[in-house]
Enzyme design. Structure first.
Site, PDB file in Angstrom:
ATOM      1  N   VAL A   1       0.841  -1.184   0.000  1.00 51.46           N
ATOM      2  CA  VAL A   1       0.000   0.000   0.000  1.00 51.46           C
ATOM      3  C   VAL A   1       0.879   1.237   0.000  1.00 51.46           C
ATOM      4  CG1 VAL A   1      -1.855   1.209   1.211  1.00 51.46           C
ATOM      5  CG2 VAL A   1      -1.620  -1.267   1.440  1.00 51.46           C
ATOM      6  N   CYS A   2       0.543   2.195  -0.880  1.00 53.01           N
ATOM      7  CA  CYS A   2       1.294   3.441  -0.869  1.00 53.01           C
ATOM      8  C   CYS A   2       0.530   4.480  -0.067  1.00 53.01           C
ATOM      9  CB  CYS A   2       1.529   3.950  -2.289  1.00 53.01           C
ATOM     10  SG  CYS A   2       2.596   5.389  -2.306  1.00 53.01           S
ATOM     11  N   LEU A   3       0.880   4.560   1.212  1.00 54.88           N
ATOM     12  CA  LEU A   3       0.257   5.562   2.077  1.00 54.88           C
ATOM     13  C   LEU A   3       1.399   6.174   2.873  1.00 54.88           C
ATOM     14  CD1 LEU A   3      -2.382   6.816   3.216  1.00 54.88           C
ATOM     15  CD2 LEU A   3      -2.376   4.995   4.922  1.00 54.88           C
TER      16      LEU A   3
END
Lengths: 427, 172
Positions: B98-100
Protein backbone atom coordinates in the site's frame (compact mmCIF):
# COMPACT_ATOMS: atom_id res chain seq x y z
CA UNK A 1 38.44 -4.29 50.12
CA UNK A 2 40.58 -1.17 50.01
CA UNK A 3 43.70 -3.25 50.54
CA UNK A 4 42.79 -5.64 47.75
CA UNK A 5 42.07 -2.78 45.45
CA UNK A 6 45.36 -1.06 46.13
CA UNK A 7 47.53 -4.19 45.88
CA UNK A 8 47.86 -3.74 42.15
CA UNK A 9 48.29 0.01 42.40
CA UNK A 10 51.70 1.57 42.21
CA UNK A 11 52.72 4.90 43.62
CA UNK A 12 51.32 7.74 41.64
CA UNK A 13 49.09 5.51 39.53
CA UNK A 14 46.08 7.72 40.01
CA UNK A 15 48.01 10.93 40.63
CA UNK A 16 45.92 12.99 38.23
CA UNK A 17 42.57 11.63 39.29
CA UNK A 18 43.46 12.03 42.94
CA UNK A 19 43.78 15.79 42.37
CA UNK A 20 40.02 15.75 42.00
CA UNK A 21 39.25 13.26 44.74
CA UNK A 22 41.53 14.50 47.50
CA UNK A 23 39.81 17.80 48.15
CA UNK A 24 36.43 19.36 47.52
CA UNK A 25 36.07 22.04 44.90
CA UNK A 26 33.57 24.84 44.33
CA UNK A 27 31.20 22.53 42.44
CA UNK A 28 31.41 19.46 44.65
CA UNK A 29 28.33 17.97 46.19
CA UNK A 30 27.97 18.54 49.96
CA UNK A 31 27.94 14.77 50.36
CA UNK A 32 31.37 14.45 48.79
CA UNK A 33 33.82 12.54 51.00
CA UNK A 34 37.19 13.77 49.89
CA UNK A 35 40.11 11.38 50.25
CA UNK A 36 40.18 7.68 50.98
CA UNK A 37 36.44 7.21 51.36
CA UNK A 38 35.60 8.15 47.82
CA UNK A 39 38.66 6.41 46.39
CA UNK A 40 37.70 3.20 48.19
CA UNK A 41 34.23 3.42 46.78
CA UNK A 42 35.38 4.05 43.22
CA UNK A 43 38.18 1.50 43.20
CA UNK A 44 36.91 -1.09 45.63
CA UNK A 45 33.13 -1.09 45.63
CA UNK A 46 31.57 0.56 42.60
CA UNK A 47 30.20 -1.95 40.16
CA UNK A 48 29.36 -0.63 36.73
CA UNK A 49 27.63 -2.20 33.76
CA UNK A 50 28.51 -1.34 30.19
CA UNK A 51 25.95 -2.33 27.59
CA UNK A 52 27.45 -2.65 24.14
CA UNK A 53 31.08 -3.39 23.30
CA UNK A 54 31.14 -1.81 19.86
CA UNK A 55 32.33 1.58 18.70
CA UNK A 56 31.22 3.38 21.84
CA UNK A 57 31.63 0.39 24.13
CA UNK A 58 35.36 -0.05 23.43
CA UNK A 59 36.00 3.59 24.25
CA UNK A 60 33.80 3.45 27.34
CA UNK A 61 35.50 0.33 28.69
CA UNK A 62 38.96 1.80 28.21
CA UNK A 63 37.95 5.13 29.78
CA UNK A 64 36.32 3.51 32.80
CA UNK A 65 39.25 1.21 33.45
CA UNK A 66 41.72 4.07 33.22
CA UNK A 67 39.58 6.31 35.43
CA UNK A 68 39.78 3.80 38.24
CA UNK A 69 36.61 1.71 38.04
CA UNK A 70 37.73 -1.80 38.85
CA UNK A 71 34.61 -3.92 38.74
CA UNK A 72 33.20 -3.59 35.26
CA UNK A 73 30.67 -5.84 33.55
CA UNK A 74 29.97 -5.77 29.84
CA UNK A 75 27.14 -7.20 27.74
CA UNK A 76 27.15 -7.52 23.96
CA UNK A 77 25.34 -9.97 21.71
CA UNK A 78 27.53 -9.46 18.64
CA UNK A 79 30.63 -11.09 17.27
CA UNK A 80 33.52 -9.18 15.77
CA UNK A 81 33.33 -8.33 12.09
CA UNK A 82 36.33 -7.31 10.06
CA UNK A 83 34.72 -3.94 9.36
CA UNK A 84 34.81 -3.15 13.10
CA UNK A 85 38.58 -3.12 13.31
CA UNK A 86 39.10 0.46 12.10
CA UNK A 87 37.61 1.94 15.26
CA UNK A 88 36.86 -0.80 17.78
CA UNK A 89 40.42 -0.77 19.01
CA UNK A 90 40.14 -3.60 21.53
CA UNK A 91 39.84 -6.06 18.63
CA UNK A 92 42.46 -7.45 16.26
CA UNK A 93 42.32 -9.40 13.03
CA UNK A 94 42.71 -12.70 14.90
CA UNK A 95 39.57 -11.90 16.91
CA UNK A 96 37.22 -11.75 13.93
CA UNK A 97 34.25 -14.02 14.61
CA UNK A 98 34.70 -14.06 18.38
CA UNK A 99 32.24 -12.45 20.83
CA UNK A 100 32.89 -8.73 21.33
CA UNK A 101 32.17 -8.80 25.06
CA UNK A 102 34.67 -11.57 25.78
CA UNK A 103 37.49 -10.21 23.66
CA UNK A 104 37.01 -6.66 24.98
CA UNK A 105 37.02 -7.89 28.59
CA UNK A 106 40.23 -9.87 28.09
CA UNK A 107 41.95 -7.00 26.35
CA UNK A 108 41.14 -4.51 29.12
CA UNK A 109 42.20 -6.91 31.86
CA UNK A 110 45.49 -7.59 30.14
CA UNK A 111 46.17 -3.94 29.48
CA UNK A 112 44.99 -2.35 32.75
CA UNK A 113 46.20 -4.29 35.80
CA UNK A 114 43.84 -4.78 38.69
CA UNK A 115 40.66 -4.29 36.71
CA UNK A 116 38.11 -7.07 36.48
CA UNK A 117 35.88 -7.04 33.44
CA UNK A 118 33.13 -9.65 33.44
CA UNK A 119 31.74 -10.27 29.97
CA UNK A 120 28.36 -11.61 28.98
CA UNK A 121 27.94 -12.67 25.37
CA UNK A 122 24.21 -12.44 24.82
CA UNK A 123 21.18 -10.23 24.92
CA UNK A 124 20.31 -7.76 27.66
CA UNK A 125 16.87 -9.34 27.69
CA UNK A 126 18.42 -12.60 28.95
CA UNK A 127 19.06 -10.96 32.30
CA UNK A 128 16.49 -10.26 34.99
CA UNK A 129 16.06 -7.45 37.49
CA UNK A 130 18.09 -9.28 40.09
CA UNK A 131 21.05 -9.09 37.75
CA UNK A 132 20.67 -5.37 37.04
CA UNK A 133 20.15 -4.67 40.73
CA UNK A 134 23.79 -5.52 41.54
CA UNK A 135 25.17 -2.46 39.72
CA UNK A 136 25.61 1.12 40.89
CA UNK A 137 25.50 2.54 37.39
CA UNK A 138 24.66 1.51 33.85
CA UNK A 139 26.27 3.00 30.74
CA UNK A 140 24.87 2.25 27.29
CA UNK A 141 26.72 2.45 24.02
CA UNK A 142 24.07 0.93 21.82
CA UNK A 143 22.98 1.29 18.24
CA UNK A 144 19.45 0.04 18.69
CA UNK A 145 16.36 1.94 19.74
CA UNK A 146 14.70 -1.27 20.80
CA UNK A 147 17.48 -2.26 23.21
CA UNK A 148 17.55 1.24 24.71
CA UNK A 149 13.81 1.18 25.25
CA UNK A 150 14.12 -2.17 26.95
CA UNK A 151 16.87 -1.29 29.39
CA UNK A 152 15.25 2.07 30.10
CA UNK A 153 11.90 0.48 30.92
CA UNK A 154 13.59 -2.20 33.02
CA UNK A 155 15.51 0.31 35.12
CA UNK A 156 12.48 2.57 35.54
CA UNK A 157 10.37 -0.38 36.68
CA UNK A 158 13.03 -1.45 39.15
CA UNK A 159 12.78 1.74 41.19
CA UNK A 160 11.28 1.14 44.60
CA UNK A 161 10.80 4.49 46.36
CA UNK A 162 11.53 2.86 49.69
CA UNK A 163 14.88 1.43 48.56
CA UNK A 164 17.27 4.17 47.38
CA UNK A 165 19.74 1.64 45.94
CA UNK A 166 17.07 0.43 43.53
CA UNK A 167 17.57 3.61 41.51
CA UNK A 168 20.28 2.93 38.97
CA UNK A 169 21.47 5.98 37.03
CA UNK A 170 21.51 5.27 33.33
CA UNK A 171 23.98 7.05 31.10
CA UNK A 172 23.13 6.72 27.46
CA UNK A 173 25.50 7.55 24.64
CA UNK A 174 24.71 7.47 20.97
CA UNK A 175 26.39 8.51 17.76
CA UNK A 176 25.37 8.78 14.14
CA UNK A 177 28.14 9.93 11.83
CA UNK A 178 29.37 13.29 13.11
CA UNK A 179 26.44 13.72 15.50
CA UNK A 180 26.08 12.34 18.97
CA UNK A 181 24.41 12.64 22.32
CA UNK A 182 25.08 11.76 25.92
CA UNK A 183 22.43 11.88 28.55
CA UNK A 184 21.93 11.07 32.18
CA UNK A 185 18.70 9.38 33.15
CA UNK A 186 17.74 9.03 36.78
CA UNK A 187 14.92 6.53 36.41
CA UNK A 188 11.66 7.94 37.69
CA UNK A 189 13.21 11.32 38.50
CA UNK A 190 14.40 12.79 35.22
CA UNK A 191 12.96 12.33 31.77
CA UNK A 192 13.58 8.80 30.54
CA UNK A 193 14.49 7.40 27.14
CA UNK A 194 10.86 6.73 26.28
CA UNK A 195 9.97 10.37 27.07
CA UNK A 196 12.10 11.49 24.16
CA UNK A 197 11.08 8.81 21.68
CA UNK A 198 9.34 11.24 19.35
CA UNK A 199 12.49 13.37 19.15
CA UNK A 200 14.34 10.63 17.35
CA UNK A 201 15.55 11.20 13.85
CA UNK A 202 13.94 8.68 11.64
CA UNK A 203 16.02 6.83 9.14
CA UNK A 204 15.49 8.25 5.68
CA UNK A 205 12.67 6.39 4.02
CA UNK A 206 11.59 6.78 0.46
CA UNK A 207 7.93 6.77 -0.57
CA UNK A 208 7.04 3.32 -1.77
CA UNK A 209 5.61 4.69 -5.02
CA UNK A 210 8.94 6.35 -5.85
CA UNK A 211 10.68 3.07 -5.29
CA UNK A 212 8.13 1.28 -7.42
CA UNK A 213 7.89 3.68 -10.34
CA UNK A 214 10.32 6.54 -10.48
CA UNK A 215 13.66 5.44 -9.05
CA UNK A 216 16.36 8.10 -9.34
CA UNK A 217 18.92 6.97 -6.77
CA UNK A 218 20.84 3.72 -6.30
CA UNK A 219 19.15 3.53 -2.87
CA UNK A 220 15.74 3.46 -4.58
CA UNK A 221 16.81 0.39 -6.55
CA UNK A 222 18.09 -1.36 -3.44
CA UNK A 223 14.90 -0.60 -1.52
CA UNK A 224 12.91 -1.88 -4.48
CA UNK A 225 14.79 -5.16 -4.32
CA UNK A 226 14.41 -5.55 -0.56
CA UNK A 227 10.93 -4.11 0.08
CA UNK A 228 9.05 -5.14 -3.04
CA UNK A 229 10.91 -7.84 -4.94
CA UNK A 230 12.10 -10.02 -2.07
CA UNK A 231 8.63 -10.61 -0.58
CA UNK A 232 7.22 -11.19 -4.07
CA UNK A 233 9.83 -13.76 -5.07
CA UNK A 234 10.36 -15.41 -1.68
CA UNK A 235 6.87 -15.16 -0.21
CA UNK A 236 7.60 -17.28 2.84
CA UNK A 237 11.27 -16.59 3.44
CA UNK A 238 12.28 -13.74 5.70
CA UNK A 239 15.17 -11.61 4.50
CA UNK A 240 18.25 -12.18 6.65
CA UNK A 241 20.34 -8.99 6.66
CA UNK A 242 23.33 -10.89 7.99
CA UNK A 243 23.33 -13.57 5.32
CA UNK A 244 25.77 -12.67 2.52
CA UNK A 245 23.76 -14.81 0.07
CA UNK A 246 20.65 -12.74 0.73
CA UNK A 247 22.56 -9.48 0.32
CA UNK A 248 24.04 -10.88 -2.88
CA UNK A 249 20.59 -11.57 -4.29
CA UNK A 250 19.46 -8.05 -3.40
CA UNK A 251 22.59 -6.57 -4.94
CA UNK A 252 22.10 -8.37 -8.23
CA UNK A 253 18.40 -7.57 -8.35
CA UNK A 254 19.05 -3.92 -7.56
CA UNK A 255 21.81 -3.77 -10.14
CA UNK A 256 19.50 -4.99 -12.89
CA UNK A 257 16.91 -2.48 -11.83
CA UNK A 258 19.53 0.29 -11.88
CA UNK A 259 20.62 -0.66 -15.40
CA UNK A 260 17.03 -0.56 -16.57
CA UNK A 261 16.65 3.00 -15.27
CA UNK A 262 20.22 4.04 -16.14
CA UNK A 263 21.13 4.70 -12.52
CA UNK A 264 24.71 4.35 -11.39
CA UNK A 265 26.17 3.59 -8.00
CA UNK A 266 24.62 0.30 -6.84
CA UNK A 267 27.41 -1.62 -5.12
CA UNK A 268 27.50 -4.60 -2.83
CA UNK A 269 28.51 -2.54 0.18
CA UNK A 270 25.89 0.14 -0.52
CA UNK A 271 23.31 -2.63 -0.71
CA UNK A 272 24.39 -3.95 2.66
CA UNK A 273 24.49 -0.41 4.05
CA UNK A 274 20.97 0.42 2.90
CA UNK A 275 19.27 -2.76 4.08
CA UNK A 276 21.05 -2.79 7.42
CA UNK A 277 20.65 0.98 7.75
CA UNK A 278 24.36 1.40 8.34
CA UNK A 279 25.39 4.95 9.09
CA UNK A 280 29.13 5.47 8.76
CA UNK A 281 30.62 5.41 12.23
CA UNK A 282 33.20 8.07 12.98
CA UNK A 283 35.87 7.12 15.50
CA UNK A 284 36.30 10.67 16.81
CA UNK A 285 32.56 11.12 17.44
CA UNK A 286 32.57 7.89 19.41
CA UNK A 287 35.58 9.08 21.40
CA UNK A 288 33.92 12.38 22.32
CA UNK A 289 30.62 10.82 23.32
CA UNK A 290 32.26 7.98 25.26
CA UNK A 291 34.38 10.54 27.11
CA UNK A 292 31.28 12.56 27.97
CA UNK A 293 29.52 9.42 29.25
CA UNK A 294 32.46 8.28 31.36
CA UNK A 295 32.93 11.77 32.75
CA UNK A 296 29.33 11.59 33.98
CA UNK A 297 29.84 8.09 35.36
CA UNK A 298 32.87 9.32 37.30
CA UNK A 299 31.02 12.35 38.67
CA UNK A 300 27.98 10.30 39.70
CA UNK A 301 30.09 7.57 41.31
CA UNK A 302 32.25 10.02 43.27
CA UNK A 303 29.96 13.07 43.76
CA UNK A 304 33.07 15.07 42.93
CA UNK A 305 31.17 17.49 40.71
CA UNK A 306 27.64 18.24 39.56
CA UNK A 307 26.60 15.86 36.85
CA UNK A 308 24.89 16.54 33.54
CA UNK A 309 21.30 17.71 33.71
CA UNK A 310 20.47 15.97 31.52
CA UNK A 311 21.03 15.99 27.76
CA UNK A 312 24.19 16.84 25.89
CA UNK A 313 24.15 16.91 22.14
CA UNK A 314 27.04 17.23 19.76
CA UNK A 315 26.85 18.25 16.15
CA UNK A 316 30.14 17.90 14.34
CA UNK A 317 28.86 18.20 10.79
CA UNK A 318 29.67 21.92 10.50
CA UNK A 319 32.46 22.81 12.88
CA UNK A 320 31.89 21.63 16.42
CA UNK A 321 28.64 22.62 18.06
CA UNK A 322 27.32 21.34 21.31
CA UNK A 323 24.33 22.16 23.41
CA UNK A 324 23.23 21.04 26.82
CA UNK A 325 19.67 21.24 28.02
CA UNK A 326 17.25 19.68 30.41
CA UNK A 327 14.93 17.35 28.60
CA UNK A 328 11.67 17.33 30.48
CA UNK A 329 9.72 14.40 31.73
CA UNK A 330 6.62 13.66 29.74
CA UNK A 331 3.46 13.26 31.80
CA UNK A 332 2.02 10.82 29.33
CA UNK A 333 5.20 8.74 29.00
CA UNK A 334 4.18 5.06 28.89
CA UNK A 335 7.24 4.07 30.92
CA UNK A 336 7.86 6.70 33.59
CA UNK A 337 4.70 8.78 33.32
CA UNK A 338 1.28 7.79 34.49
CA UNK A 339 0.33 6.80 37.94
CA UNK A 340 1.03 3.68 39.91
CA UNK A 341 -1.39 2.58 42.54
CA UNK A 342 -1.16 -0.10 45.18
CA UNK A 343 -4.55 -1.63 45.62
CA UNK A 344 -5.50 -4.05 48.36
CA UNK A 345 -8.69 -5.93 47.49
CA UNK A 346 -10.63 -8.88 48.77
CA UNK A 347 -9.87 -12.16 46.97
CA UNK A 348 -13.62 -12.45 46.46
CA UNK A 349 -13.88 -9.24 44.44
CA UNK A 350 -14.93 -9.77 40.82
CA UNK A 351 -13.34 -7.98 37.91
CA UNK A 352 -16.54 -6.07 37.34
CA UNK A 353 -16.50 -4.88 40.94
CA UNK A 354 -12.88 -3.84 40.59
CA UNK A 355 -13.75 -1.76 37.55
CA UNK A 356 -16.59 -0.15 39.48
CA UNK A 357 -14.23 0.63 42.34
CA UNK A 358 -11.85 2.29 39.90
CA UNK A 359 -14.50 4.42 38.25
CA UNK A 360 -15.83 5.54 41.62
CA UNK A 361 -12.49 6.66 42.97
CA UNK A 362 -12.29 10.42 43.14
CA UNK A 363 -8.53 10.54 42.96
CA UNK A 364 -8.19 8.95 39.53
CA UNK A 365 -11.36 10.04 37.72
CA UNK A 366 -11.41 7.23 35.24
CA UNK A 367 -14.10 6.48 32.69
CA UNK A 368 -14.49 3.23 30.74
CA UNK A 369 -11.19 1.65 31.72
CA UNK A 370 -9.60 -1.25 29.83
CA UNK A 371 -7.49 -3.63 31.87
CA UNK A 372 -4.75 -6.09 31.07
CA UNK A 373 -1.90 -7.97 32.68
CA UNK A 374 1.49 -8.38 30.99
CA UNK A 375 0.34 -11.70 29.56
CA UNK A 376 -3.38 -11.32 28.87
CA UNK A 377 -6.25 -8.94 28.38
CA UNK A 378 -8.66 -8.82 31.30
CA UNK A 379 -11.32 -6.54 29.94
CA UNK A 380 -11.23 -4.26 26.90
CA UNK A 381 -14.00 -1.71 26.28
CA UNK A 382 -13.49 -1.85 22.51
CA UNK A 383 -13.40 -2.88 19.67
CA UNK A 384 -16.68 -4.84 20.00
CA UNK A 385 -15.08 -8.20 19.20
CA UNK A 386 -12.50 -7.83 21.95
CA UNK A 387 -15.07 -6.51 24.38
CA UNK A 388 -17.12 -9.63 23.74
CA UNK A 389 -14.12 -11.93 24.04
CA UNK A 390 -13.11 -10.45 27.39
CA UNK A 391 -16.61 -9.95 28.81
CA UNK A 392 -16.78 -13.39 30.50
CA UNK A 393 -13.88 -12.24 32.72
CA UNK A 394 -16.11 -9.63 34.36
CA UNK A 395 -17.81 -12.25 36.49
CA UNK A 396 -14.58 -13.91 37.49
CA UNK A 397 -12.75 -13.11 40.68
CA UNK A 398 -9.74 -10.88 40.18
CA UNK A 399 -7.78 -13.37 42.28
CA UNK A 400 -8.35 -16.01 39.58
CA UNK A 401 -6.94 -13.68 36.93
CA UNK A 402 -4.13 -11.82 38.64
CA UNK A 403 -1.50 -13.37 40.91
CA UNK A 404 -0.71 -11.67 44.24
CA UNK A 405 1.25 -8.43 43.70
CA UNK A 406 0.59 -8.83 39.99
CA UNK A 407 0.57 -5.85 37.71
CA UNK A 408 -2.54 -4.60 35.96
CA UNK A 409 -2.31 -1.94 33.27
CA UNK A 410 -5.31 0.33 32.97
CA UNK A 411 -5.88 2.54 29.96
CA UNK A 412 -8.74 4.92 29.33
CA UNK A 413 -9.25 7.94 27.15
CA UNK A 414 -9.59 10.02 30.30
CA UNK A 415 -6.09 9.08 31.47
CA UNK A 416 -3.03 10.90 30.08
CA UNK A 417 -1.55 7.52 29.30
CA UNK A 418 -2.02 4.62 31.63
CA UNK A 419 -2.38 3.64 35.23
CA UNK A 420 -0.48 0.76 36.70
CA UNK A 421 -2.11 -1.18 39.52
CA UNK A 422 -0.36 -3.50 41.86
CA UNK A 423 -2.87 -5.85 43.32
CA UNK A 424 -2.58 -7.25 46.81
CA UNK A 425 -5.21 -9.50 48.38
CA UNK A 426 -6.50 -8.98 51.85
CA UNK A 427 -6.85 -12.27 53.64
CA UNK B 1 6.23 -11.58 53.63
CA UNK B 2 6.16 -8.28 51.78
CA UNK B 3 9.78 -8.81 50.74
CA UNK B 4 8.95 -12.19 49.24
CA UNK B 5 6.03 -10.80 47.35
CA UNK B 6 8.20 -7.99 46.08
CA UNK B 7 10.77 -10.48 44.88
CA UNK B 8 8.04 -12.45 43.17
CA UNK B 9 6.74 -9.31 41.48
CA UNK B 10 10.19 -8.51 40.14
CA UNK B 11 10.40 -11.85 38.39
CA UNK B 12 7.19 -11.34 36.49
CA UNK B 13 7.05 -9.95 33.01
CA UNK B 14 6.19 -6.28 32.77
CA UNK B 15 3.71 -4.85 30.34
CA UNK B 16 5.81 -3.32 27.58
CA UNK B 17 5.36 0.24 26.35
CA UNK B 18 4.35 -1.14 22.94
CA UNK B 19 1.65 -3.32 24.52
CA UNK B 20 0.18 -0.45 26.50
CA UNK B 21 0.21 1.81 23.46
CA UNK B 22 -1.56 -0.80 21.32
CA UNK B 23 -4.17 -1.41 24.02
CA UNK B 24 -4.75 2.34 24.25
CA UNK B 25 -4.91 2.76 20.47
CA UNK B 26 -7.36 -0.11 20.00
CA UNK B 27 -9.71 0.60 22.86
CA UNK B 28 -9.92 4.24 21.82
CA UNK B 29 -10.48 3.63 18.11
CA UNK B 30 -13.12 5.90 16.73
CA UNK B 31 -14.13 4.19 13.53
CA UNK B 32 -17.07 4.94 11.26
CA UNK B 33 -19.48 2.12 10.42
CA UNK B 34 -17.54 1.53 7.20
CA UNK B 35 -14.55 0.07 9.05
CA UNK B 36 -14.33 -3.03 11.18
CA UNK B 37 -11.45 -4.79 12.88
CA UNK B 38 -11.18 -8.54 13.24
CA UNK B 39 -8.85 -10.41 15.57
CA UNK B 40 -8.20 -14.02 14.49
CA UNK B 41 -6.81 -14.57 17.99
CA UNK B 42 -8.49 -12.15 20.41
CA UNK B 43 -5.60 -12.61 22.83
CA UNK B 44 -3.14 -11.28 20.26
CA UNK B 45 -3.57 -7.54 19.89
CA UNK B 46 -0.57 -7.21 17.58
CA UNK B 47 -2.00 -9.06 14.59
CA UNK B 48 -5.42 -8.34 13.16
CA UNK B 49 -7.27 -7.30 10.04
CA UNK B 50 -9.29 -4.27 9.07
CA UNK B 51 -12.16 -4.43 6.60
CA UNK B 52 -13.22 -1.27 4.83
CA UNK B 53 -16.59 -1.11 3.10
CA UNK B 54 -16.74 2.32 1.46
CA UNK B 55 -20.25 3.80 1.39
CA UNK B 56 -19.45 6.30 -1.33
CA UNK B 57 -17.00 6.80 -4.17
CA UNK B 58 -15.98 4.45 -6.92
CA UNK B 59 -15.13 1.59 -4.59
CA UNK B 60 -18.59 1.57 -2.99
CA UNK B 61 -19.94 -1.96 -2.73
CA UNK B 62 -16.57 -3.54 -2.05
CA UNK B 63 -15.15 -4.94 1.17
CA UNK B 64 -11.40 -4.48 1.34
CA UNK B 65 -9.34 -6.29 3.91
CA UNK B 66 -5.94 -5.25 5.26
CA UNK B 67 -3.68 -7.15 7.57
CA UNK B 68 -1.98 -5.27 10.41
CA UNK B 69 1.21 -6.56 12.02
CA UNK B 70 2.61 -4.53 14.90
CA UNK B 71 6.05 -5.22 16.29
CA UNK B 72 7.46 -4.68 19.77
CA UNK B 73 9.12 -1.45 18.65
CA UNK B 74 5.73 0.23 18.09
CA UNK B 75 5.16 3.21 17.97
CA UNK B 76 8.74 3.88 16.92
CA UNK B 77 8.11 1.56 14.00
CA UNK B 78 4.86 1.92 12.07
CA UNK B 79 2.46 -1.03 11.82
CA UNK B 80 3.03 -3.22 8.77
CA UNK B 81 -0.08 -3.07 6.65
CA UNK B 82 -0.91 -5.09 3.55
CA UNK B 83 -4.01 -5.61 1.48
CA UNK B 84 -4.88 -9.29 1.68
CA UNK B 85 -6.75 -9.29 -1.64
CA UNK B 86 -5.67 -8.71 -5.21
CA UNK B 87 -7.40 -5.47 -6.11
CA UNK B 88 -7.33 -2.90 -8.90
CA UNK B 89 -6.26 0.36 -7.26
CA UNK B 90 -3.69 2.99 -8.23
CA UNK B 91 -2.13 2.99 -4.74
CA UNK B 92 -2.18 -0.73 -4.02
CA UNK B 93 -0.04 -3.14 -6.01
CA UNK B 94 -0.91 -6.71 -6.93
CA UNK B 95 1.12 -8.03 -3.99
CA UNK B 96 -0.95 -6.00 -1.55
CA UNK B 97 1.64 -3.28 -0.84
CA UNK B 98 0.00 0.00 0.00
CA UNK B 99 1.29 3.44 -0.87
CA UNK B 100 0.26 5.56 2.08
CA UNK B 101 2.76 8.14 3.29
CA UNK B 102 2.05 7.67 7.01
CA UNK B 103 2.82 3.96 6.74
CA UNK B 104 6.37 4.72 5.72
CA UNK B 105 8.18 7.98 5.16
CA UNK B 106 5.80 10.16 7.18
CA UNK B 107 5.17 7.83 10.11
CA UNK B 108 5.60 9.46 13.55
CA UNK B 109 5.08 7.98 17.00
CA UNK B 110 2.39 10.62 17.68
CA UNK B 111 0.25 9.03 14.99
CA UNK B 112 -1.83 6.03 15.98
CA UNK B 113 -3.77 3.11 14.58
CA UNK B 114 -6.81 5.30 14.09
CA UNK B 115 -4.85 7.67 11.83
CA UNK B 116 -3.60 4.77 9.74
CA UNK B 117 -7.09 3.31 9.37
CA UNK B 118 -8.61 6.63 8.40
CA UNK B 119 -5.76 7.09 5.92
CA UNK B 120 -6.50 3.72 4.35
CA UNK B 121 -10.18 4.51 3.97
CA UNK B 122 -9.27 7.78 2.30
CA UNK B 123 -7.44 5.85 -0.41
CA UNK B 124 -10.77 4.34 -1.47
CA UNK B 125 -12.58 7.65 -1.44
CA UNK B 126 -9.85 9.54 -3.24
CA UNK B 127 -7.44 7.25 -5.07
CA UNK B 128 -4.32 9.20 -5.87
CA UNK B 129 -2.96 8.56 -9.38
CA UNK B 130 0.00 10.89 -8.75
CA UNK B 131 1.63 8.43 -6.35
CA UNK B 132 0.99 5.19 -8.15
CA UNK B 133 1.89 1.73 -7.05
CA UNK B 134 -0.18 0.12 -9.76
CA UNK B 135 1.01 2.23 -12.66
CA UNK B 136 -1.44 0.92 -15.22
CA UNK B 137 -4.42 1.66 -13.01
CA UNK B 138 -3.09 5.13 -12.27
CA UNK B 139 -2.54 5.85 -15.95
CA UNK B 140 -6.04 4.71 -16.78
CA UNK B 141 -7.46 6.86 -14.05
CA UNK B 142 -5.82 10.03 -15.37
CA UNK B 143 -6.32 9.29 -19.07
CA UNK B 144 -9.71 7.73 -19.26
CA UNK B 145 -11.72 8.05 -16.11
CA UNK B 146 -14.80 6.24 -17.44
CA UNK B 147 -12.74 3.25 -18.48
CA UNK B 148 -11.04 3.28 -15.10
CA UNK B 149 -14.41 3.26 -13.33
CA UNK B 150 -15.48 0.33 -15.45
CA UNK B 151 -12.29 -1.52 -14.62
CA UNK B 152 -12.81 -0.89 -10.92
CA UNK B 153 -16.38 -2.17 -11.08
CA UNK B 154 -15.53 -5.26 -13.08
CA UNK B 155 -12.40 -6.25 -11.12
CA UNK B 156 -14.32 -5.91 -7.86
CA UNK B 157 -16.45 -8.82 -9.04
CA UNK B 158 -13.31 -10.92 -9.38
CA UNK B 159 -12.01 -12.81 -12.37
CA UNK B 160 -9.40 -12.08 -14.99
CA UNK B 161 -8.62 -8.66 -16.36
CA UNK B 162 -5.59 -8.15 -18.58
CA UNK B 163 -4.25 -11.56 -17.46
CA UNK B 164 -4.38 -10.71 -13.77
CA UNK B 165 -6.78 -12.60 -11.59
CA UNK B 166 -8.56 -10.27 -9.17
CA UNK B 167 -10.35 -11.31 -6.02
CA UNK B 168 -14.07 -10.94 -5.67
CA UNK B 169 -14.33 -8.20 -3.07
CA UNK B 170 -18.05 -7.45 -3.28
CA UNK B 171 -19.50 -6.87 0.15
CA UNK B 172 -21.90 -9.56 1.16
Amino acid sequence: MAAAASSSDWPGRYHHIDQILDKPGPRTDPGFLAGDGVKDFLRGQAKILVIGAGGLGCEILANLALTGFKDIHVIDMDTIDISNLNRQFLFRQKDVGKPKATVAAEFIMKRVPGVTVTPYFGKIQDKDEEYYMQFNLVICGLDSVEARRWINATLVNMVDPEVPESLKPLIDGGTEGFKGQARVILPGITSCYECSLDMLNKQTQFPICTIANTPRLPEHCIEWASVLEWPRVFADKKLDNDDPDDIDWLYKTALNRAREFKIEGVTWSLTQGVVKNIIPAIASTNAIIAAACCNEAFKIATSSAAFLNNYFMLIGTDGVYSYTFEHEKRQECPVCGGEALDLAISPELTLEQLIETLTERQDIQIKKPSLSTPTKQLYLQAPPQLEQATRPNLEKKVSELVPPSGEVTVTASTLPFSLSLRIAYTS
Amino acid sequence: MKKNEDAAAKKKPKTSAAQIRVQKDLTELDLPATMKTNFPDPADLLNFTLTITPDEGMYKGGAFTFSFAINTNYPHDPPKVKCTQTIYHPNVDLEGNVCLNILREDWKPVLNLNSVMVGLQYLFLEPNPDDPLNKEAALEMTKNRDQFLNNVKSTMRGGYFKSVQYDNVLAR
